[in-house]
Enzyme design. Sequence first.
Site, PDB file in Angstrom:
ATOM      1  N   ASP A 106      -8.101  46.461  -0.088  1.00 59.50           N
ATOM      2  CA  ASP A 106      -9.229  46.783   0.788  1.00 59.50           C
ATOM      3  C   ASP A 106     -10.566  46.393   0.163  1.00 59.50           C
ATOM      4  OD1 ASP A 106      -7.147  47.926   2.125  1.00 59.50           O
ATOM      5  OD2 ASP A 106      -7.910  49.976   2.090  1.00 59.50           O
ATOM      6  N   ASP A 192     -14.846  44.998   4.601  1.00 61.34           N
ATOM      7  CA  ASP A 192     -13.787  45.378   3.667  1.00 61.34           C
ATOM      8  C   ASP A 192     -12.952  44.116   3.432  1.00 61.34           C
ATOM      9  OD1 ASP A 192     -14.637  48.019   3.809  1.00 61.34           O
ATOM     10  OD2 ASP A 192     -12.731  48.813   4.550  1.00 61.34           O
ATOM     11  N   HIS A 243      -8.695  46.385   8.977  1.00 62.80           N
ATOM     12  CA  HIS A 243      -7.799  45.667   8.077  1.00 62.80           C
ATOM     13  C   HIS A 243      -6.756  44.908   8.895  1.00 62.80           C
ATOM     14  CE1 HIS A 243      -9.069  49.049   5.150  1.00 62.80           C
ATOM     15  NE2 HIS A 243     -10.027  48.169   5.344  1.00 62.80           N
ATOM     16  N   ASP A 245      -4.048  43.377   8.070  1.00 60.99           N
ATOM     17  CA  ASP A 245      -2.687  43.163   7.580  1.00 60.99           C
ATOM     18  C   ASP A 245      -1.604  44.059   8.201  1.00 60.99           C
ATOM     19  OD1 ASP A 245      -3.707  45.326   6.240  1.00 60.99           O
ATOM     20  OD2 ASP A 245      -3.336  44.559   4.227  1.00 60.99           O
ATOM     21  N   CYS A 351      -1.353  46.278   1.394  1.00 62.65           N
ATOM     22  CA  CYS A 351      -2.596  47.005   1.080  1.00 62.65           C
ATOM     23  C   CYS A 351      -2.650  47.444  -0.375  1.00 62.65           C
ATOM     24  CB  CYS A 351      -2.705  48.270   1.920  1.00 62.65           C
ATOM     25  SG  CYS A 351      -2.332  48.079   3.641  1.00 62.65           S
TER      26      CYS A 351
HETATM   27  N1  ARG Z   1      -5.556  49.944  10.592  1.00 60.99           N
HETATM   28  C1  ARG Z   1      -4.211  49.547  10.293  1.00 60.99           C
HETATM   29  C2  ARG Z   1      -3.235  50.188  11.270  1.00 60.99           C
HETATM   30  O1  ARG Z   1      -3.196  51.375  11.373  1.00 60.99           O
HETATM   31  C3  ARG Z   1      -3.837  49.905   8.888  1.00 60.99           C
HETATM   32  C4  ARG Z   1      -4.344  48.888   7.942  1.00 60.99           C
HETATM   33  C5  ARG Z   1      -3.912  49.149   6.555  1.00 60.99           C
HETATM   34  N2  ARG Z   1      -4.290  48.044   5.731  1.00 60.99           N
HETATM   35  C6  ARG Z   1      -4.913  48.140   4.569  1.00 60.99           C
HETATM   36  N3  ARG Z   1      -5.202  47.025   3.920  1.00 60.99           N
HETATM   37  N4  ARG Z   1      -5.278  49.302   4.056  1.00 60.99           N
HETATM   38  O2  ARG Z   1      -2.496  49.497  11.924  1.00 60.99           O
END
Ligand code: ARG
Length: 372
Positions: A106, A192, A243, A245, A351
Amino acid sequence: MIVNSWNEWDPLREVVVGSADNACFEPIEPGNRPTVRNAPAGSPFPTGPKPRAAIERANEELAGLAALLESRGITVRRPTPHDFAAPVRTPDFEVANQYCAVCPRDVMITIGHEIIEATMSRRARYFEFRPYRELVYEYWNADPDVVWTTAPKPSMDDGMYREEFWEWPLAERHRRMHSFEFCVSQDQVVFDAADISRFGRDLIVQESMTTNRTGISWLKRHLEPRGFRVHPVHFPLDHFPSHIDCTFVPLRPGLVLTNPERPLLDRDARLFLDNDWQLVDAPQPTSGNDEMPEYCQSSKWLSMNVLSLSPTTVVCEEQEKPLQDLLSKLDFEVLTVPFRNVFEYGGSLHCATWDIHREGGQEDYFPTLTRP
Ligand code: ARG
Protein backbone atom coordinates in the site's frame (compact mmCIF):
# COMPACT_ATOMS: atom_id res chain seq x y z
CA MET A 1 21.76 -4.62 -9.23
CA ILE A 2 19.40 -5.26 -6.34
CA VAL A 3 16.34 -3.11 -6.94
CA ASN A 4 14.75 -4.14 -10.24
CA SER A 5 11.08 -4.81 -10.79
CA TRP A 6 9.03 -3.74 -13.79
CA ASN A 7 5.83 -5.72 -13.60
CA GLU A 8 3.71 -7.95 -11.35
CA TRP A 9 4.73 -11.34 -12.77
CA ASP A 10 8.41 -11.73 -13.72
CA PRO A 11 10.38 -14.29 -11.63
CA LEU A 12 10.56 -12.99 -8.06
CA ARG A 13 14.02 -12.91 -6.42
CA GLU A 14 13.67 -10.57 -3.43
CA VAL A 15 10.58 -9.36 -1.62
CA VAL A 16 9.48 -7.71 1.62
CA VAL A 17 6.77 -9.53 3.59
CA GLY A 18 4.76 -7.45 6.09
CA SER A 19 4.51 -7.98 9.84
CA ALA A 20 1.62 -7.63 12.30
CA ASP A 21 3.91 -6.60 15.18
CA ASN A 22 2.37 -3.75 17.20
CA ALA A 23 -0.63 -3.50 14.85
CA CYS A 24 -3.57 -1.35 15.93
CA PHE A 25 -7.19 -1.12 14.89
CA GLU A 26 -7.52 1.52 12.20
CA PRO A 27 -8.98 4.68 13.74
CA ILE A 28 -12.09 6.44 12.47
CA GLU A 29 -10.97 9.50 10.52
CA PRO A 30 -12.27 11.61 7.61
CA GLY A 31 -10.69 9.24 5.06
CA ASN A 32 -11.87 6.02 6.71
CA ARG A 33 -14.97 4.77 8.51
CA PRO A 34 -14.15 1.24 9.63
CA THR A 35 -17.14 -0.82 10.77
CA VAL A 36 -17.62 -4.14 12.52
CA ARG A 37 -18.99 -6.64 10.02
CA ASN A 38 -22.56 -7.85 10.58
CA ALA A 39 -22.92 -5.68 13.70
CA PRO A 40 -25.93 -3.39 14.22
CA ALA A 41 -25.40 0.07 12.70
CA GLY A 42 -23.58 2.33 15.13
CA SER A 43 -21.72 -0.50 16.88
CA PRO A 44 -18.38 0.95 17.95
CA PHE A 45 -15.25 -0.16 16.11
CA PRO A 46 -12.50 -1.16 18.55
CA THR A 47 -9.64 1.25 19.09
CA GLY A 48 -5.98 0.95 20.05
CA PRO A 49 -3.70 -2.10 19.82
CA LYS A 50 -5.02 -5.36 18.34
CA PRO A 51 -5.21 -8.25 20.83
CA ARG A 52 -1.99 -10.21 21.21
CA ALA A 53 -3.61 -13.48 20.06
CA ALA A 54 -4.87 -11.89 16.81
CA ILE A 55 -1.41 -10.49 16.10
CA GLU A 56 0.16 -13.90 16.73
CA ARG A 57 -2.28 -15.62 14.36
CA ALA A 58 -1.54 -13.12 11.60
CA ASN A 59 2.21 -13.29 12.19
CA GLU A 60 2.13 -17.06 11.96
CA GLU A 61 0.53 -16.90 8.50
CA LEU A 62 2.90 -14.15 7.37
CA ALA A 63 5.80 -16.34 8.53
CA GLY A 64 4.26 -19.22 6.57
CA LEU A 65 4.28 -17.12 3.40
CA ALA A 66 7.87 -16.04 4.09
CA ALA A 67 8.92 -19.69 4.55
CA LEU A 68 7.22 -20.75 1.31
CA LEU A 69 8.97 -17.97 -0.61
CA GLU A 70 12.33 -18.87 0.93
CA SER A 71 11.80 -22.51 0.03
CA ARG A 72 11.56 -21.32 -3.60
CA GLY A 73 14.92 -19.54 -3.33
CA ILE A 74 13.45 -16.04 -2.90
CA THR A 75 15.13 -13.62 -0.45
CA VAL A 76 12.61 -12.38 2.10
CA ARG A 77 13.05 -9.20 4.13
CA ARG A 78 10.83 -7.89 6.91
CA PRO A 79 9.93 -4.38 8.14
CA THR A 80 11.54 -2.98 11.30
CA PRO A 81 9.36 -2.63 14.41
CA HIS A 82 7.36 0.57 14.72
CA ASP A 83 5.19 1.86 17.57
CA PHE A 84 1.78 2.00 15.88
CA ALA A 85 0.05 2.74 19.20
CA ALA A 86 1.71 6.17 19.28
CA PRO A 87 -0.61 9.05 18.32
CA VAL A 88 0.33 11.34 15.45
CA ARG A 89 0.10 15.08 15.61
CA THR A 90 1.13 17.37 12.76
CA PRO A 91 0.30 21.05 12.26
CA ASP A 92 -2.80 19.91 10.32
CA PHE A 93 -4.28 16.92 12.12
CA GLU A 94 -4.18 14.63 15.08
CA VAL A 95 -4.94 10.92 15.18
CA ALA A 96 -5.08 8.65 18.25
CA ASN A 97 -3.03 5.79 16.83
CA GLN A 98 -1.52 4.43 13.63
CA TYR A 99 -2.26 1.14 11.84
CA CYS A 100 0.30 -1.55 10.98
CA ALA A 101 3.06 -2.78 8.65
CA VAL A 102 1.17 -5.77 7.26
CA CYS A 103 0.66 -4.27 3.78
CA PRO A 104 3.90 -2.81 2.43
CA ARG A 105 2.24 -2.88 -1.04
CA ASP A 106 0.00 0.00 0.00
CA VAL A 107 2.92 2.30 0.82
CA MET A 108 5.95 1.29 -1.20
CA ILE A 109 6.39 0.57 -4.90
CA THR A 110 9.37 -0.44 -6.99
CA ILE A 111 9.18 0.84 -10.55
CA GLY A 112 12.25 -0.36 -12.41
CA HIS A 113 15.22 0.77 -10.31
CA GLU A 114 13.19 3.39 -8.48
CA ILE A 115 11.56 3.06 -5.07
CA ILE A 116 8.65 5.43 -4.50
CA GLU A 117 7.08 6.07 -1.11
CA ALA A 118 3.42 6.94 -1.72
CA THR A 119 1.83 10.04 -0.23
CA MET A 120 -0.80 7.85 1.47
CA SER A 121 -4.39 8.98 1.87
CA ARG A 122 -5.22 8.39 5.53
CA ARG A 123 -3.90 10.02 8.66
CA ALA A 124 -3.22 6.78 10.49
CA ARG A 125 -0.93 5.76 7.64
CA TYR A 126 0.97 9.06 7.33
CA PHE A 127 4.15 7.59 8.83
CA GLU A 128 3.76 4.08 7.49
CA PHE A 129 6.93 4.47 5.40
CA ARG A 130 8.97 4.35 8.61
CA PRO A 131 9.07 0.54 9.04
CA TYR A 132 10.61 0.34 5.53
CA ARG A 133 13.18 3.13 5.79
CA GLU A 134 15.99 0.93 7.11
CA LEU A 135 15.52 -1.36 4.15
CA VAL A 136 15.36 1.55 1.71
CA TYR A 137 18.65 2.94 3.08
CA GLU A 138 20.22 -0.48 2.84
CA TYR A 139 19.19 -0.88 -0.82
CA TRP A 140 20.09 2.70 -1.62
CA ASN A 141 23.54 2.32 -0.06
CA ALA A 142 24.22 -1.07 -1.64
CA ASP A 143 23.01 -0.29 -5.15
CA PRO A 144 24.19 2.94 -6.81
CA ASP A 145 21.49 2.60 -9.49
CA VAL A 146 18.65 2.93 -7.01
CA VAL A 147 16.60 6.09 -7.30
CA TRP A 148 14.62 6.86 -4.17
CA THR A 149 11.63 9.19 -4.28
CA THR A 150 9.19 10.26 -1.60
CA ALA A 151 6.02 11.71 -3.05
CA PRO A 152 4.82 15.06 -1.66
CA LYS A 153 2.93 14.56 1.59
CA PRO A 154 -0.59 16.03 1.52
CA SER A 155 -1.75 18.00 4.56
CA MET A 156 -4.54 15.52 5.44
CA ASP A 157 -6.33 18.43 7.12
CA ASP A 158 -10.13 18.36 7.29
CA GLY A 159 -10.40 20.31 4.04
CA MET A 160 -8.68 17.57 2.07
CA TYR A 161 -11.57 15.17 2.64
CA ARG A 162 -15.16 15.07 1.45
CA GLU A 163 -16.83 13.60 4.50
CA GLU A 164 -20.31 13.66 2.99
CA PHE A 165 -19.13 10.72 0.85
CA TRP A 166 -19.64 8.39 3.81
CA GLU A 167 -23.29 9.40 4.18
CA TRP A 168 -24.43 8.77 0.60
CA PRO A 169 -27.06 6.05 0.31
CA LEU A 170 -26.40 3.32 -2.25
CA ALA A 171 -28.72 4.91 -4.83
CA GLU A 172 -26.70 8.14 -4.58
CA ARG A 173 -23.44 6.23 -5.10
CA HIS A 174 -24.94 4.55 -8.12
CA ARG A 175 -26.06 7.87 -9.56
CA ARG A 176 -22.57 9.33 -9.07
CA MET A 177 -20.59 6.31 -10.23
CA HIS A 178 -19.16 8.01 -13.29
CA SER A 179 -17.95 11.10 -11.48
CA PHE A 180 -15.20 9.16 -9.69
CA GLU A 181 -15.36 11.46 -6.68
CA PHE A 182 -14.82 9.70 -3.37
CA CYS A 183 -13.75 10.69 0.14
CA VAL A 184 -10.69 12.75 -0.89
CA SER A 185 -10.89 16.05 -2.76
CA GLN A 186 -8.79 16.85 -5.85
CA ASP A 187 -6.88 19.73 -4.24
CA GLN A 188 -3.72 17.90 -3.23
CA VAL A 189 -1.59 15.05 -4.51
CA VAL A 190 -2.95 11.84 -2.97
CA PHE A 191 -2.14 8.25 -3.81
CA ASP A 192 -1.57 4.89 -2.17
CA ALA A 193 0.98 2.71 -3.97
CA ALA A 194 -1.44 -0.24 -4.22
CA ASP A 195 -3.65 1.63 -6.68
CA ILE A 196 -0.87 1.17 -9.26
CA SER A 197 -0.38 -1.98 -11.30
CA ARG A 198 2.86 -2.38 -13.26
CA PHE A 199 2.98 -3.59 -16.86
CA GLY A 200 6.55 -2.74 -17.98
CA ARG A 201 6.46 0.62 -19.78
CA ASP A 202 2.83 1.02 -18.80
CA LEU A 203 1.41 1.73 -15.37
CA ILE A 204 -2.29 1.32 -14.73
CA VAL A 205 -3.61 3.52 -11.90
CA GLN A 206 -7.07 3.33 -10.39
CA GLU A 207 -8.97 6.48 -9.38
CA SER A 208 -10.25 5.58 -5.94
CA MET A 209 -10.91 6.56 -2.32
CA THR A 210 -7.14 6.35 -1.83
CA THR A 211 -5.87 7.87 -5.12
CA ASN A 212 -7.20 11.06 -6.68
CA ARG A 213 -6.71 12.56 -10.14
CA THR A 214 -4.10 14.99 -8.78
CA GLY A 215 -2.14 12.02 -7.47
CA ILE A 216 -2.31 10.42 -10.92
CA SER A 217 -1.11 13.69 -12.50
CA TRP A 218 1.86 13.68 -10.16
CA LEU A 219 2.67 10.10 -11.15
CA LYS A 220 2.34 11.01 -14.83
CA ARG A 221 4.63 14.03 -14.61
CA HIS A 222 7.13 12.13 -12.51
CA LEU A 223 7.22 8.93 -14.54
CA GLU A 224 6.54 9.85 -18.15
CA PRO A 225 9.85 11.69 -18.65
CA ARG A 226 11.47 8.47 -17.37
CA GLY A 227 10.00 6.41 -20.20
CA PHE A 228 6.75 5.20 -18.64
CA ARG A 229 3.15 5.74 -19.69
CA VAL A 230 0.59 6.24 -16.94
CA HIS A 231 -3.02 5.22 -17.63
CA PRO A 232 -5.86 6.06 -15.26
CA VAL A 233 -8.48 3.30 -15.12
CA HIS A 234 -11.99 3.10 -13.71
CA PHE A 235 -14.26 0.44 -12.31
CA PRO A 236 -17.56 2.33 -11.95
CA LEU A 237 -19.39 -0.47 -10.13
CA ASP A 238 -16.89 -0.47 -7.26
CA HIS A 239 -18.50 2.12 -5.01
CA PHE A 240 -15.69 1.95 -2.42
CA PRO A 241 -12.60 1.51 -4.60
CA SER A 242 -9.28 1.30 -2.82
CA HIS A 243 -6.22 -0.57 -4.17
CA ILE A 244 -6.42 -2.19 -7.56
CA ASP A 245 -5.19 -5.65 -6.57
CA CYS A 246 -8.61 -7.20 -5.80
CA THR A 247 -10.07 -5.86 -9.03
CA PHE A 248 -7.55 -6.11 -11.87
CA VAL A 249 -4.67 -8.55 -11.42
CA PRO A 250 -2.19 -9.21 -14.25
CA LEU A 251 -0.77 -12.75 -14.14
CA ARG A 252 1.52 -12.92 -17.17
CA PRO A 253 1.94 -11.06 -20.48
CA GLY A 254 -1.46 -11.16 -22.20
CA LEU A 255 -3.53 -12.25 -19.19
CA VAL A 256 -5.35 -10.26 -16.52
CA LEU A 257 -7.56 -11.76 -13.82
CA THR A 258 -10.64 -9.53 -13.60
CA ASN A 259 -13.39 -9.08 -11.05
CA PRO A 260 -16.79 -10.07 -12.47
CA GLU A 261 -18.57 -7.60 -10.17
CA ARG A 262 -16.25 -4.70 -11.07
CA PRO A 263 -15.86 -4.58 -14.85
CA LEU A 264 -13.37 -2.16 -16.36
CA LEU A 265 -14.94 0.83 -18.11
CA ASP A 266 -15.21 0.09 -21.86
CA ARG A 267 -12.98 2.98 -22.88
CA ASP A 268 -10.23 1.73 -20.54
CA ALA A 269 -10.61 -1.90 -21.66
CA ARG A 270 -9.75 -0.90 -25.22
CA LEU A 271 -6.01 -0.62 -24.43
CA PHE A 272 -5.97 -4.26 -23.37
CA LEU A 273 -8.22 -5.67 -26.08
CA ASP A 274 -6.41 -3.78 -28.86
CA ASN A 275 -3.17 -5.36 -27.69
CA ASP A 276 -4.52 -8.92 -27.50
CA TRP A 277 -4.71 -9.14 -23.74
CA GLN A 278 -7.21 -11.60 -22.38
CA LEU A 279 -9.37 -10.51 -19.45
CA VAL A 280 -10.46 -13.58 -17.49
CA ASP A 281 -13.06 -13.25 -14.73
CA ALA A 282 -12.23 -14.74 -11.33
CA PRO A 283 -14.75 -17.24 -9.94
CA GLN A 284 -16.90 -16.33 -6.92
CA PRO A 285 -14.80 -16.38 -3.73
CA THR A 286 -15.40 -19.16 -1.20
CA SER A 287 -16.62 -16.72 1.47
CA GLY A 288 -19.43 -14.25 0.96
CA ASN A 289 -18.88 -10.68 2.11
CA ASP A 290 -20.83 -11.52 5.29
CA GLU A 291 -18.47 -14.36 6.13
CA MET A 292 -15.27 -12.32 6.08
CA PRO A 293 -13.56 -11.76 9.48
CA GLU A 294 -15.50 -9.27 11.62
CA TYR A 295 -12.82 -6.56 11.67
CA CYS A 296 -11.81 -7.02 8.03
CA GLN A 297 -12.63 -3.92 5.97
CA SER A 298 -11.91 -5.57 2.62
CA SER A 299 -14.34 -7.49 0.45
CA LYS A 300 -14.56 -11.20 -0.34
CA TRP A 301 -12.47 -10.37 -3.42
CA LEU A 302 -9.31 -10.67 -1.34
CA SER A 303 -9.56 -14.10 -3.01
CA MET A 304 -8.06 -12.50 -6.15
CA ASN A 305 -5.15 -10.95 -4.28
CA VAL A 306 -2.66 -13.56 -5.47
CA LEU A 307 1.13 -13.20 -5.52
CA SER A 308 2.94 -14.20 -8.71
CA LEU A 309 6.31 -15.87 -8.24
CA SER A 310 6.78 -16.04 -12.00
CA PRO A 311 4.68 -16.05 -15.19
CA THR A 312 3.96 -19.72 -14.45
CA THR A 313 3.72 -19.90 -10.63
CA VAL A 314 1.22 -18.16 -8.42
CA VAL A 315 0.50 -18.22 -4.64
CA CYS A 316 -3.18 -18.38 -3.75
CA GLU A 317 -5.01 -18.44 -0.39
CA GLU A 318 -5.50 -22.02 0.79
CA GLN A 319 -9.33 -22.05 0.87
CA GLU A 320 -9.88 -20.46 -2.57
CA LYS A 321 -10.29 -23.74 -4.44
CA PRO A 322 -12.38 -22.39 -7.36
CA LEU A 323 -9.70 -19.82 -8.17
CA GLN A 324 -6.94 -22.42 -7.73
CA ASP A 325 -8.76 -24.65 -10.25
CA LEU A 326 -9.10 -21.81 -12.74
CA LEU A 327 -5.41 -20.94 -12.42
CA SER A 328 -4.41 -24.58 -12.91
CA LYS A 329 -6.56 -24.70 -16.02
CA LEU A 330 -4.75 -21.61 -17.26
CA ASP A 331 -1.51 -23.63 -16.88
CA PHE A 332 -0.20 -22.10 -13.67
CA GLU A 333 1.54 -24.04 -10.95
CA VAL A 334 -0.56 -23.04 -7.93
CA LEU A 335 0.99 -22.88 -4.45
CA THR A 336 -1.26 -22.28 -1.44
CA VAL A 337 -0.90 -20.90 2.09
CA PRO A 338 -3.50 -20.16 4.79
CA PHE A 339 -3.85 -16.39 5.08
CA ARG A 340 -7.31 -15.53 6.41
CA ASN A 341 -5.98 -14.33 9.77
CA VAL A 342 -4.18 -11.58 7.87
CA PHE A 343 -7.37 -10.25 6.26
CA GLU A 344 -8.26 -7.85 9.08
CA TYR A 345 -4.92 -6.07 8.58
CA GLY A 346 -5.91 -4.74 5.17
CA GLY A 347 -5.25 -7.39 2.60
CA SER A 348 -4.04 -10.74 1.39
CA LEU A 349 -0.96 -12.13 -0.36
CA HIS A 350 -0.26 -9.36 -2.87
CA CYS A 351 -0.98 -6.56 -0.37
CA ALA A 352 1.28 -8.11 2.27
CA THR A 353 4.35 -7.99 0.01
CA TRP A 354 6.53 -5.46 -1.81
CA ASP A 355 8.65 -6.58 -4.74
CA ILE A 356 12.29 -5.55 -4.59
CA HIS A 357 13.71 -7.71 -7.38
CA ARG A 358 12.08 -9.55 -10.21
CA GLU A 359 14.10 -10.75 -13.18
CA GLY A 360 13.67 -9.01 -16.51
CA GLY A 361 13.56 -5.45 -17.72
CA GLN A 362 11.24 -2.81 -19.07
CA GLU A 363 9.13 -4.29 -21.86
CA ASP A 364 6.38 -2.81 -23.99
CA TYR A 365 3.25 -4.96 -23.72
CA PHE A 366 1.03 -2.48 -25.56
CA PRO A 367 2.60 -2.04 -29.01
CA THR A 368 -0.44 -0.24 -30.48
CA LEU A 369 0.50 2.79 -28.37
CA THR A 370 3.65 3.25 -30.45
CA ARG A 371 2.65 1.73 -33.77
CA PRO A 372 -1.06 2.23 -34.34
N1 ARG B 1 -10.52 -2.60 -1.51
C1 ARG B 1 -10.20 -3.96 -1.83
C2 ARG B 1 -11.45 -4.83 -1.73
O1 ARG B 1 -12.05 -4.89 -0.70
C3 ARG B 1 -9.13 -4.50 -0.94
C4 ARG B 1 -7.80 -4.08 -1.43
C5 ARG B 1 -6.70 -4.68 -0.64
N2 ARG B 1 -5.45 -4.37 -1.27
C6 ARG B 1 -4.39 -3.89 -0.65
N3 ARG B 1 -3.30 -3.65 -1.37
N4 ARG B 1 -4.38 -3.61 0.64
O2 ARG B 1 -11.81 -5.48 -2.68
